[in-house]
Design a protein around this motif. Structure first.
Motif, PDB file in Angstrom:
ATOM      1  N   ALA A 150      -9.170  -5.626   3.853  1.00 57.56           N
ATOM      2  CA  ALA A 150      -7.752  -5.753   3.516  1.00 57.56           C
ATOM      3  C   ALA A 150      -7.428  -5.235   2.119  1.00 57.56           C
ATOM      4  O   ALA A 150      -6.249  -5.143   1.751  1.00 57.56           O
ATOM      5  N   LYS A 151      -8.455  -4.902   1.332  1.00 62.01           N
ATOM      6  CA  LYS A 151      -8.208  -4.412  -0.027  1.00 62.01           C
ATOM      7  C   LYS A 151      -7.686  -2.975   0.010  1.00 62.01           C
ATOM      8  O   LYS A 151      -8.059  -2.179   0.868  1.00 62.01           O
ATOM      9  N   SER A 152      -6.830  -2.656  -0.940  1.00 65.32           N
ATOM     10  CA  SER A 152      -6.271  -1.304  -1.038  1.00 65.32           C
ATOM     11  C   SER A 152      -7.070  -0.483  -2.050  1.00 65.32           C
ATOM     12  O   SER A 152      -7.879  -1.022  -2.821  1.00 65.32           O
ATOM     13  N   ALA A 153      -6.803   0.811  -2.066  1.00 69.03           N
ATOM     14  CA  ALA A 153      -7.430   1.676  -3.066  1.00 69.03           C
ATOM     15  C   ALA A 153      -7.043   1.237  -4.473  1.00 69.03           C
ATOM     16  O   ALA A 153      -7.860   1.280  -5.406  1.00 69.03           O
ATOM     17  N   LEU A 154      -5.796   0.788  -4.640  1.00 69.56           N
ATOM     18  CA  LEU A 154      -5.374   0.313  -5.958  1.00 69.56           C
ATOM     19  C   LEU A 154      -6.106  -0.959  -6.352  1.00 69.56           C
ATOM     20  O   LEU A 154      -6.433  -1.159  -7.529  1.00 69.56           O
ATOM     21  N   ASP A 155      -6.363  -1.835  -5.372  1.00 67.23           N
ATOM     22  CA  ASP A 155      -7.161  -3.032  -5.656  1.00 67.23           C
ATOM     23  C   ASP A 155      -8.543  -2.624  -6.170  1.00 67.23           C
ATOM     24  O   ASP A 155      -9.057  -3.177  -7.156  1.00 67.23           O
ATOM     25  N   TYR A 156      -9.137  -1.662  -5.484  1.00 67.62           N
ATOM     26  CA  TYR A 156     -10.479  -1.216  -5.841  1.00 67.62           C
ATOM     27  C   TYR A 156     -10.483  -0.599  -7.246  1.00 67.62           C
ATOM     28  O   TYR A 156     -11.343  -0.921  -8.078  1.00 67.62           O
ATOM     29  N   LEU A 157      -9.517   0.259  -7.507  1.00 68.97           N
ATOM     30  CA  LEU A 157      -9.477   0.904  -8.818  1.00 68.97           C
ATOM     31  C   LEU A 157      -9.150  -0.095  -9.923  1.00 68.97           C
ATOM     32  O   LEU A 157      -9.617   0.053 -11.058  1.00 68.97           O
ATOM     33  N   GLY A 158      -8.390  -1.118  -9.607  1.00 72.74           N
ATOM     34  CA  GLY A 158      -8.151  -2.181 -10.581  1.00 72.74           C
ATOM     35  C   GLY A 158      -9.438  -2.908 -10.929  1.00 72.74           C
ATOM     36  O   GLY A 158      -9.685  -3.250 -12.098  1.00 72.74           O
ATOM     37  N   ALA A 159     -10.282  -3.148  -9.923  1.00 69.52           N
ATOM     38  CA  ALA A 159     -11.585  -3.775 -10.169  1.00 69.52           C
ATOM     39  C   ALA A 159     -12.475  -2.865 -11.009  1.00 69.52           C
ATOM     40  O   ALA A 159     -13.221  -3.334 -11.882  1.00 69.52           O
ATOM     41  N   VAL A 160     -12.399  -1.567 -10.762  1.00 74.06           N
ATOM     42  CA  VAL A 160     -13.163  -0.613 -11.570  1.00 74.06           C
ATOM     43  C   VAL A 160     -12.709  -0.662 -13.021  1.00 74.06           C
ATOM     44  O   VAL A 160     -13.519  -0.599 -13.952  1.00 74.06           O
TER      45      VAL A 160
END
Length: 483
Positions: free
Chosen positions: A360-370
């Motif tokens: 359910a995570k978005s690409a923006l969620d992932y990049l925010g974690a990065v």
């Protein structure tokens, strides 16, 4: 000549003979002609047959293949031409590493055993090149997803110190095998503490080197969180194994260049003079069991006695668990993305939950974690401009009941809730080691974690070695297997 079959290195212990010896000791005895790799391998295989039914550390043991390797090693030693650094040493690998000729099922009912198993992970290839006797593969939770070791495929792996307790994870099979004398060396993986957690719970040494120090193939779906690392009963054995595993492999585009000086040389010396070590009794406000805290506080005093300047100080960061979950759970979703409904239904229920959350995570969620990860890396880089090493507990609690993800009654939802000192340093890719530093009043092991700046693996090993030496002198720990 010493009668190896009758000696014991653990007063009051039950493990005797060659199965009680470290890799370094085995190699010394092979060189002197006092012991044969065949005798040592037979002893380890017999120990597995005796102990593993109650521990469940191995998911595959190939006695015939191991003895054939040992015979070949014995012949090389007879000719005075040993092969590499580990010739004849019984060794295991976690069942996440591809191993030619053996299935790599990763603790999952969803992986078909009946397929070609021709590829081999770099760490396994390096073991073969150096003559190690690979006796089998150790257990893992499904795809290594959590900090304890149980899976739908292989069941529950238990702690040799108390089989009612967890061995930790996800390299819990490797830790339990080494601790119980079922082979002195094992190679595990660490994506959030998976080498260090079980090392602490099982009373052995485990190290997560700088990311890229040990090449990986295939690349982990958990990305650059995932490291491979040595799991041993002594720091000297870990340095030896790390020298072997740092060999180059073109299949890993992110590997580091081999170090110019061997890690075995790095553990030499008698002092930590000139080093500044930050002792952090906790990080980000995490609660620590008083007995764990007391054992780690003693470590701080021992490090000061070795000449280091030890200052109570901690890097000031908020718990990065949300960012870690985003990266870890999306990796879990990637692992099973090709599974059909029937395969997914057979997954570990907890893994099903994190897969759903990760998907359910978005690409923006992932990049925010990065972004969070990179900021933490910057912070820790600045921290190590002042302090050479950081000392913390490895895990804030002793081993809890086997077969559950979190301690009963803790109110925690996921395994990350009880191991706040490990996963931050997967985010930053730093070298970190767990050194056994005593036991609780109940007789359960405690680990102290030493963390270094990226690429300072040799320093982490040297400090760990000298700390281990002091703890052995004081009788606080033993390098002997658990009976």
């Amino acid at each position: 000549m010493t009668n190896v079959q009758e000696e014991t290195r653990a007063p009051g212990g039950q493990v005797t003979g060659p199965a009680a010896l470290t890799a370094t000791e085995l190699l010394d005895r092979y060189a002197s002609g006092e012991l044969s790799p065949v005798t040592a391998t037979e002893a380890v295989l017999d120990r597995i047959a005796e102990a593993d039914p109650r521990i469940n550390a191995y998911c595959l043991v190939d006695r015939e293949a191991a003895l054939a390797q040992a015979e070949e090693s014995a012949e090389r030693w007879r000719r005075g031409q040993p092969k590499g650094l580990l010739d004849g040493v019984p060794t295991s690998v976690k069942d996440l590493f591809l191993t030619r000729g053996w299935p790599t099922l990763r603790g999952s009912l969803g992986v078909a055993a009946e397929q070609d198993w021709d590829a081999e992970a770099p760490c396994v290839a390096r073991l073969r090149e150096n003559g190690a006797v690979i006796v089998g593969k150790t257990t893992t939770p499904e795809f290594g997803w959590k900090g304890v070791t149980d899976s739908p495929l292989t069941g529950v792996t238990r702690n040799p110190w108390d089989p009612s307790r967890t061995s930790g994870g996800s390299s819990g099979g490797s830790a339990a095998a080494v601790a119980a004398g079922m082979g002195p060396l094992s190679v595990g993986t660490d994506g959030g503490g998976s080498v260090r957690i079980p090392a602490a719970f099982c009373g052995i040494f485990g190290m997560k080197p700088t990311y890229g120090r040990i090449p990986l193939y295939p690349a982990s779906p958990f990305g650059t969180l995932a490291h491979a690392g040595p799991m041993t009963r002594t720091v000297a054995d870990a340095a030896l194994l790390l020298d072997v595993e740092c060999g180059s492999d073109s299949r890993d585009w992110s590997q580091l260049a081999a170090p110019e000086v061997s890690f075995r040389a790095a553990v030499e010396g008698d002092s930590l003079a000139g080093l500044r070590i930050a002792y952090a009794p906790t990080l980000a406000g995490a609660e620590v069991d008083p007995q764990v805290a007391a054992r780690v506080a003693r470590v701080a005093k021992l490090l000061a006695g070795l000449g280091a300047e030890v200052v109570e100080a901690a890097p000031e960061f908020e718990d990065p668990v949300d960012a870690y979950h985003t990266l870890w759970f999306t990796g879990a979703a990637k692992v099973v993305e090709r599974f059909g409904p029937e395969q997914r239904a057979r997954l570990d229920p907890g893994l099903q939950e994190v897969v759903t959350e990760g998907a359910a995570k978005s690409a923006l969620d992932y990049l925010g974690a990065v972004d969070t990860r990179m900021a933490l890396g910057v912070l820790m880089g600045a921290f190590h401009e002042t302090y050479d090493l950081l000392l913390t507990p490895t895990v804030p609690i002793p081993a809890f009941a086997a077969g559950v993800e979190v301690p009963e009654g803790s109110g925690l939802a996921r395994w990350t809730g009880w191991t706040p000192f490990t996963y931050p340093f997967n985010l930053t890719q730093q070298p970190a080691a767990s050194v056994p530093c005593g036991t609780t009043d109940e007789g359960l092991p405690v680990g102290a974690q030493l963390v270094g700046a990226r690429h300072r693996d040799a320093l982490v090993l040297r400090a760990s070695y000298l700390l281990e030496r002091e703890l052995l002198r004081e009788g606080v720990v033993s390098t002997a297997p658990v009976g």
